[in-house]
Design a protein around this motif. Sequence first.
Motif, PDB file in Angstrom:
ATOM      1  N   ARG A  11       1.882  74.519  35.106  1.00  0.00           N
ATOM      2  CA  ARG A  11       2.979  74.518  36.088  1.00  0.00           C
ATOM      3  C   ARG A  11       3.925  75.698  35.851  1.00  0.00           C
ATOM      4  O   ARG A  11       4.261  76.438  36.773  1.00  0.00           O
ATOM      5  N   ILE A  15       4.804  78.957  38.142  1.00  0.00           N
ATOM      6  CA  ILE A  15       6.183  79.331  38.516  1.00  0.00           C
ATOM      7  C   ILE A  15       6.413  80.813  38.161  1.00  0.00           C
ATOM      8  O   ILE A  15       6.924  81.588  38.975  1.00  0.00           O
ATOM      9  N   LEU A 193       6.624  67.272  47.443  1.00  0.00           N
ATOM     10  CA  LEU A 193       7.740  67.826  46.680  1.00  0.00           C
ATOM     11  C   LEU A 193       8.713  68.474  47.660  1.00  0.00           C
ATOM     12  O   LEU A 193       8.298  69.023  48.682  1.00  0.00           O
ATOM     13  N   VAL A 264      13.927  70.062  42.280  1.00  0.00           N
ATOM     14  CA  VAL A 264      12.744  69.555  42.989  1.00  0.00           C
ATOM     15  C   VAL A 264      12.718  68.037  42.912  1.00  0.00           C
ATOM     16  O   VAL A 264      12.705  67.468  41.822  1.00  0.00           O
ATOM     17  N   TYR A 266      10.286  65.157  43.663  1.00  0.00           N
ATOM     18  CA  TYR A 266       8.840  64.985  43.852  1.00  0.00           C
ATOM     19  C   TYR A 266       8.603  63.509  44.108  1.00  0.00           C
ATOM     20  O   TYR A 266       8.893  62.671  43.255  1.00  0.00           O
ATOM     21  N   PHE A 285       8.847  70.052  39.397  1.00  0.00           N
ATOM     22  CA  PHE A 285       7.562  70.415  39.996  1.00  0.00           C
ATOM     23  C   PHE A 285       6.443  69.598  39.351  1.00  0.00           C
ATOM     24  O   PHE A 285       6.525  69.251  38.167  1.00  0.00           O
ATOM     25  N   THR A 290       1.709  72.165  41.493  1.00  0.00           N
ATOM     26  CA  THR A 290       2.378  73.466  41.609  1.00  0.00           C
ATOM     27  C   THR A 290       1.371  74.619  41.661  1.00  0.00           C
ATOM     28  O   THR A 290       1.575  75.596  42.386  1.00  0.00           O
TER      29      THR A 290
END
Length: 423
Positions: A11, A15, A193, A264, A266, A285, A290
Amino acid sequence: MRILVVGSGGREHAIVRSLVRSPAEPELLCAPGNAGIATDARCLAIDGGVAAVVAAAVAESCDLVIVGPEAPLVDGLVDALEAAGVPAFGPSAEAARLEGSKVHAKALMAEAGVPTAGHAVLRSRTEALEHLSCASYPAVLKADGLAAGKGVIICATEAEARAAVETFFVERRFGATEVVLEEYLEGEELSLLALCDGENVVPLAPAQDYKRIFDGDRGPNTGGMGSYSPVPGFDAGRIEEIADTVHRPIVELLRRRGTPFHGVLYAGLMLTAGGPRVLEFNARFGDPETQAVLPRLTTDLLDLCLASREPGGLAGAEAAFADDWDVTVVLASAGYPESSSSGDPITGLDRVPEDVEVTHAGTARSGGGLVTAGGRVLSVTGRGATPGEARERAYAAAELIEFEGKQMRTDIAARAVQTAAAG
Ligand code: AMP
Ligand code: GLY
């Protein structure tokens, strides 16, 4: 602009890669990162604890810190960074309790009128055993606190539920003092999300996540073995409908309580015959969602993160996505999820085509080569104009990568390919 991403998984690598694509060309740091992230960002060898991250962010004069995992959020990392004058993306500890306590999340959902499974809170072994004799089966038992996806036990019978109660209240395997007994829901799962600025909700593209270790959703739950995005049948209209019934009521409730949700939100949803029901909220996330969602994002992630920090900063904002499909296949090491294997050499990465995105999780450098260093090792994301094309590319690349005991599911996005072909 100097940005620090906190975390060390696939993840966080996704990002970082999304930020590499930002027109603002930020300087990227990651703490602690991993062997793959180190090729895209300067990794800081610190533990992920609140004090160490704050000290590093101050020393490095970071302009923004993006927090990946749930544990530091629940521990108050964002509060501590902001108090030290470092802008941070993510919810406060109080807002992150939505993920940190399932009992709290259930109470908020009830107050906000968000559809979810019926439930009871069990506060002791005696109380639990009383409830189990009149529950209907299958039933679901969930430890209250963070459990890395492992604190949920689906019980087919009362005998199984009694055994689970011993695990929770006697062995205290998940450390929880309270347990949620939940109605079992049937349907397909969907991860939706959304970015939140304390007031506004901007949904991201929907994704589907595969939690079980084996094909056909068999075997124990894992952190996630694959994902794809978007999801057939979920056009912008349906996504807005879900955001209206699930995300917006929660964000509005937290705003009214004076504990606004930034970051975020989710929602893990079960799409039941009676409509979507929330299985869980996370305050971050998803991993591996992600890896399938962010490569399709055409809006600058950095702009969206900065806007999320300001109350009302996302007013009028939109997260736009490419029309393509992404399919992500996770490669895990031998023994996962019960254990993991480390130090096995990884080969074949140099043969993966450039248009396939490989993000690293449990990898390390050893003697000049790359080796496994954890349960989930790599995520391989293929892109295509159709789910079938994306799936073929992901699997063709995943087959090229080898390490001892490699585990991967072979059915990621298979249903989406069928649905797309039928529709
Ligand atoms: P959670 O961490 O609460 O999302 O639960 C992990 C997984 O357990 C979910 O992704 C579902 O596959 C399953 N699960 C959780 N709650 C329920 C439920 N009420 N009914 C059926 N399956 C569930
Ligand atoms: N993919 C599940 C999670 O991130 O919790």
